[in-house]
Design an enzyme around this catalytic site. Structure first.
Site, PDB file in Angstrom:
ATOM      1  N   PRO A   1      55.445  34.366  34.780  1.00 25.79           N
ATOM      2  CA  PRO A   1      55.438  33.369  35.845  1.00 25.79           C
ATOM      3  C   PRO A   1      56.715  32.561  35.965  1.00 25.79           C
ATOM      4  O   PRO A   1      56.881  31.801  36.915  1.00 25.79           O
ATOM      5  CB  PRO A   1      54.262  32.468  35.464  1.00 25.79           C
TER       6      PRO A   1
ATOM      7  N   MET B   1      50.128  33.753  46.972  1.00 26.30           N
ATOM      8  CA  MET B   1      50.856  33.489  48.217  1.00 26.30           C
ATOM      9  C   MET B   1      49.920  32.961  49.303  1.00 26.30           C
ATOM     10  O   MET B   1      49.971  33.379  50.458  1.00 26.30           O
ATOM     11  CB  MET B   1      51.600  34.742  48.678  1.00 26.30           C
TER      12      MET B   1
ATOM     13  N   GLY C   1      58.508  39.314  39.078  1.00 24.56           N
ATOM     14  CA  GLY C   1      57.753  38.146  38.685  1.00 24.56           C
ATOM     15  C   GLY C   1      56.320  38.495  38.334  1.00 24.56           C
ATOM     16  O   GLY C   1      55.714  39.371  38.951  1.00 24.56           O
ATOM     17  N   GLY C   2      55.777  37.821  37.322  1.00 18.27           N
ATOM     18  CA  GLY C   2      54.398  38.084  36.917  1.00 18.27           C
ATOM     19  C   GLY C   2      54.258  39.423  36.240  1.00 18.27           C
ATOM     20  O   GLY C   2      55.028  39.786  35.349  1.00 18.27           O
ATOM     21  N   ASP C   3      53.275  40.194  36.692  1.00 20.13           N
ATOM     22  CA  ASP C   3      53.030  41.535  36.162  1.00 20.13           C
ATOM     23  C   ASP C   3      53.363  42.548  37.254  1.00 20.13           C
ATOM     24  O   ASP C   3      52.948  42.379  38.407  1.00 20.13           O
ATOM     25  CB  ASP C   3      51.564  41.679  35.750  1.00 20.13           C
TER      26      ASP C   3
ATOM     27  N   ASP D   1      63.714  39.980  41.264  1.00 24.56           N
ATOM     28  CA  ASP D   1      63.077  39.346  42.409  1.00 24.56           C
ATOM     29  C   ASP D   1      63.387  37.856  42.458  1.00 24.56           C
ATOM     30  O   ASP D   1      63.780  37.246  41.459  1.00 24.56           O
ATOM     31  CB  ASP D   1      61.552  39.521  42.335  1.00 24.56           C
TER      32      ASP D   1
ATOM     33  N   THR E   1      50.498  37.566  34.357  1.00 24.31           N
ATOM     34  CA  THR E   1      50.379  37.283  35.781  1.00 24.31           C
ATOM     35  C   THR E   1      50.138  35.791  36.009  1.00 24.31           C
ATOM     36  O   THR E   1      49.611  35.083  35.145  1.00 24.31           O
ATOM     37  CB  THR E   1      49.256  38.128  36.407  1.00 24.31           C
TER      38      THR E   1
ATOM     39  N   LYS F   1      62.674  38.650  47.293  1.00 23.56           N
ATOM     40  CA  LYS F   1      61.820  38.719  48.471  1.00 23.56           C
ATOM     41  C   LYS F   1      60.914  37.497  48.453  1.00 23.56           C
ATOM     42  O   LYS F   1      60.223  37.239  47.491  1.00 23.56           O
ATOM     43  CB  LYS F   1      60.991  39.995  48.474  1.00 23.56           C
TER      44      LYS F   1
END
Length: 261
Positions: free
Chosen positions: A19, A178, A95-97, A42, A125, A64
């Protein structure tokens, strides 16, 4: 095994950057970052994670963000392919998983068609990190028997098409990635489908970073809860009885705010 032997020349690793907090990286992820000759990353990769990239390693932003894509997915696929065909040790930081809304399948399929070996290193995540920050739970015996993760990310002009009847069922936790821009529609649609307007929600902003914010309230107030959040701030919505958790009654940490009763 030497660090660079973790990645063969011409091989691509999709690496979960977690994260944002570099301390939440897996040990393997850090080793792969050090071993890479080129790193594509990213926009949601934390700056502390990027600080782990050694001097001299090529670093390429393919960031993105919702509504502002600096690189189309097809262009990212091509960049990975060119680097791998040049014999470089390639890390694609996500980012995350990588396997949770990370488009890993698209990149893997594209590279596999070209004969490029691809492997995945999982990451934490954001939903897991947000629950940890809020001293809450994603599942809870007798309260939340399951966890559903969805994304509210849309292409411009497209409606939000989710199975609201399924998502509104009680007995589970709903994590919406998001979801800031669609918060009003999410709240309205879940309540219309039968979810209790009093259902606890936790809005998690910039999870695990120094400017993290956790905003608590109820489902009927979701649009109000996100009103002060910038378009630039990654936001996750957690909805369900389990996310009320310990922290609903005991303020934990300087980033926790209880805004509604």
């Amino acid at each position: 095994m030497q660090q660079n032997e973790l990645i063969a020349p011409g091989e691509v690793w999709l690496v979960g950057a977690g994260p944002g907090d570099p301390d939440l990286l897996t040990r393997k992820a850090e080793k792969l970052i050090v071993a890479a000759e080129i790193v594509f990353y990213d926009a949601l990769v934390g700056p502390g994670v990027l600080d782990l990239v050694p001097d001299g390693t090529e670093v390429v932003s393919v960031g993105k963000r919702s509504g502002r894509h600096s690189k189309a997915q097809e262009s990212i696929n091509d960049l990975l392919l060119v680097a791998a065909k040049a014999g470089k040790r390639v890390v694609r930081l996500k980012g995350g998983d990588p396997s949770v809304f990370g488009r890993s399948a698209e990149e893997m399929a594209y590279l596999a068609e070209e004969g490029i070996p691809v492997r995945i290193c999982p990451g934490i995540t954001t939903a897991s990190a947000a629950a940890a920050s809020g001293n809450a739970s994603l599942t809870l015996r007798g309260v939340a028997r399951g966890l559903t993760l969805v994304t509210a990310h849309l292409k411009a002009g497209q409606p939000l098409q989710l199975d609201w009847d399924v998502l509104a069922r009680a007995g589970g936790t709903l994590g919406i990635y998001m979801g800031r821009a669609a918060a009003s529609e999410i709240s309205r649609s879940l309540i219309a489908a039968g979810r209790d307007p009093e259902t606890p929600v936790m809005v998690a902003v910039n999870v695990s970073l120094p400017n993290e914010r956790l905003i608590r309230g109820k489902l009927s107030a979701l649009a109000f809860l996100v009103a002060t959040i910038s378009d630039e701030d990654p936001t996750l919505l957690l909805i369900g009885e389990a996310v009320a958790g310990f922290a609903q009654e005991h303020e934990v940490g300087k980033h926790l705010y209880c805004t509604t009763e």
